[in-house]
Design a protein around this motif. Sequence first.
Motif, short mmCIF file in Angstrom:
data_model
loop_
_atom_site.label_atom_id
_atom_site.label_comp_id
_atom_site.label_asym_id
_atom_site.label_seq_id
_atom_site.Cartn_x
_atom_site.Cartn_y
_atom_site.Cartn_z
N ASN A 304 56.54 72.81 6.33
CA ASN A 304 55.87 73.97 6.42
C ASN A 304 54.35 73.84 6.33
O ASN A 304 53.63 74.16 5.99
CB ASN A 304 56.14 75.26 5.49
N ARG A 305 54.12 72.33 6.46
CA ARG A 305 52.68 71.94 6.37
C ARG A 305 52.31 71.67 7.92
O ARG A 305 53.07 70.97 8.88
CB ARG A 305 52.42 70.50 5.68
N ASP A 306 51.24 72.27 8.22
CA ASP A 306 50.64 72.26 9.59
C ASP A 306 49.76 71.14 9.71
O ASP A 306 48.48 71.26 9.27
CB ASP A 306 49.81 73.58 9.72
N LEU A 307 50.09 69.95 10.31
CA LEU A 307 49.23 68.82 10.29
C LEU A 307 47.91 69.10 11.13
O LEU A 307 46.95 68.15 10.99
CB LEU A 307 50.11 67.54 11.00
N ARG A 308 47.88 69.83 12.01
CA ARG A 308 46.68 70.13 13.04
C ARG A 308 45.35 70.42 12.36
O ARG A 308 44.43 70.41 12.64
CB ARG A 308 47.09 71.16 13.95
N ARG A 309 45.53 71.12 10.79
CA ARG A 309 44.40 71.20 10.03
C ARG A 309 43.79 69.86 9.71
O ARG A 309 42.51 69.85 9.31
CB ARG A 309 44.84 72.05 8.93
N ASP A 310 44.54 69.17 9.66
CA ASP A 310 44.04 67.63 9.13
C ASP A 310 43.59 66.46 10.22
O ASP A 310 43.11 65.42 9.71
CB ASP A 310 45.02 67.15 8.26
N ILE A 311 43.68 66.87 11.40
CA ILE A 311 43.44 65.71 12.33
C ILE A 311 42.29 66.30 13.25
O ILE A 311 42.23 67.48 13.67
CB ILE A 311 44.54 65.49 13.42
N ALA A 312 41.47 65.58 13.63
CA ALA A 312 40.26 66.00 14.63
C ALA A 312 40.57 65.08 16.00
O ALA A 312 40.56 63.74 16.22
CB ALA A 312 39.04 65.60 14.08
N GLY A 313 40.89 65.76 16.95
CA GLY A 313 40.93 65.05 18.12
C GLY A 313 42.71 64.97 18.42
O GLY A 313 43.55 65.20 17.47
N ASP A 323 61.80 76.78 12.08
CA ASP A 323 60.64 77.60 12.92
C ASP A 323 59.93 78.58 11.97
O ASP A 323 60.21 79.38 11.13
CB ASP A 323 61.54 78.59 13.83
N ASP A 324 58.50 78.54 12.33
CA ASP A 324 57.51 79.15 11.55
C ASP A 324 56.38 79.61 12.61
O ASP A 324 55.97 79.20 13.27
CB ASP A 324 56.92 78.63 10.56
N PRO A 325 56.34 81.08 12.92
CA PRO A 325 55.33 81.63 13.86
C PRO A 325 54.07 81.39 13.50
O PRO A 325 53.23 81.22 14.46
CB PRO A 325 55.56 83.07 13.62
N ALA A 326 53.93 80.90 12.10
CA ALA A 326 52.50 80.61 11.87
C ALA A 326 52.01 78.97 12.17
O ALA A 326 50.87 78.70 12.31
CB ALA A 326 52.07 80.96 10.35
N ILE A 327 53.30 78.27 12.39
CA ILE A 327 53.05 76.87 12.76
C ILE A 327 53.73 76.56 14.08
O ILE A 327 54.77 76.31 14.04
CB ILE A 327 53.60 75.91 11.86
N PRO A 328 53.15 76.85 15.21
CA PRO A 328 53.69 76.92 16.53
C PRO A 328 54.31 75.71 16.70
O PRO A 328 53.70 74.26 16.28
CB PRO A 328 52.95 77.37 17.74
#
Length: 360
Positions: A304-313, A323-328
């Motif tokens: 349940n960690r959204d890696l998108r918060r940690d990457i730029a580009g 499945d987690d609606p908050a993390i597509p």
Amino acid sequence: MVPSNEDELAKIVRDASGPLAVSGGGTRGVSVEGQKLATSGLSGITLYEPGALTLVVKAGTPLAEVEAALAAEGQRLAFEPSDLRTLMGSDGTPTIGGVVATNASGPRRIQVGASRDHLLGVRFVDGSGHIVKNGGRVMKNVTGYDLVKLMAGSHGTLGVMTEVSLKVLPIPQATATVHVAGLDDAQAVAAMSAALGSPYDVTGAACIDGTVMVRLEGFADSVDYRARRLAAELGVFGPATVEEADWQSLRDCTAYADRPGDVWRVSVRPSAMPDTVAALRAGGDVTVTADWGGGLLWVLCAPNRDLRRDIAGGHATRVRGADDPAIPRFHPEPATNAALAAGLRQRFDPRGILNAGVMG
């Protein structure tokens, strides 16, 4: 529902009163709401011309059957499709249609391109139940929609594939892998970039636990010569050796199979790999394997960690995890791309019944 021919499939789609969950072998762990529709009944090799390096095959044909037929003629699918059953803990049988629908492509992508680059033609049933054909049995330019490329990676959202035409290539006579151990992320990218920029025709460049692996394929004498030369040139980064390597395990990401946590595929510019990995580590404990010269990162992290918060580009896709609606599962698209995608879905699936919600 498992239709046995294209006309039966078209009728099922045309008469559908609700969402359809389209799948091939169901091996990649994607969950879709709707009535299950499997293409496994559409199986068999329609045409195989080894001399023309051309294969036409029904979409539900098991991948293993395709690979066996090619191997008997000394040929293969050059784009090295992955088999994620071990990673996902899933059963079922991977199909060639599933490979194309997900654009599944392995380490050799850096040399030969992705699945879509070897796709010559497709037949599919769109969301209105119409049978559509595009492309043929040779590479050629097209006008209007290039549906061949469009269907690759569409995950069944634009149409249900019934048949694909593929370009195939010979199996190389020999393979060798140059290893350089003990590198940090910046050194690893530099070493892989040096190898990929060399004249030695590299077919794989990856980094696992600080060890860079560079693959060479071809005629035995040529591979031996190129491996020795490349090892000498990569020696500036550390001791270089020529050893066997398990590229299939890398392709299928089996190292993470028995380890708890979510698994992500992160695509970045190879030059951005060191900073991306540093950002991922700063956000929590991760294990990272790099492929495609640093352009593809397989990341194991806490659930349940959204890696998108940690990457730029770049962008990230959750391959394994609840499945987690908050993390597509798929990376949210920029507004312009999302509008184009929505327009395509409206054109090919106006009722929105094919794998609804899979790609946003």
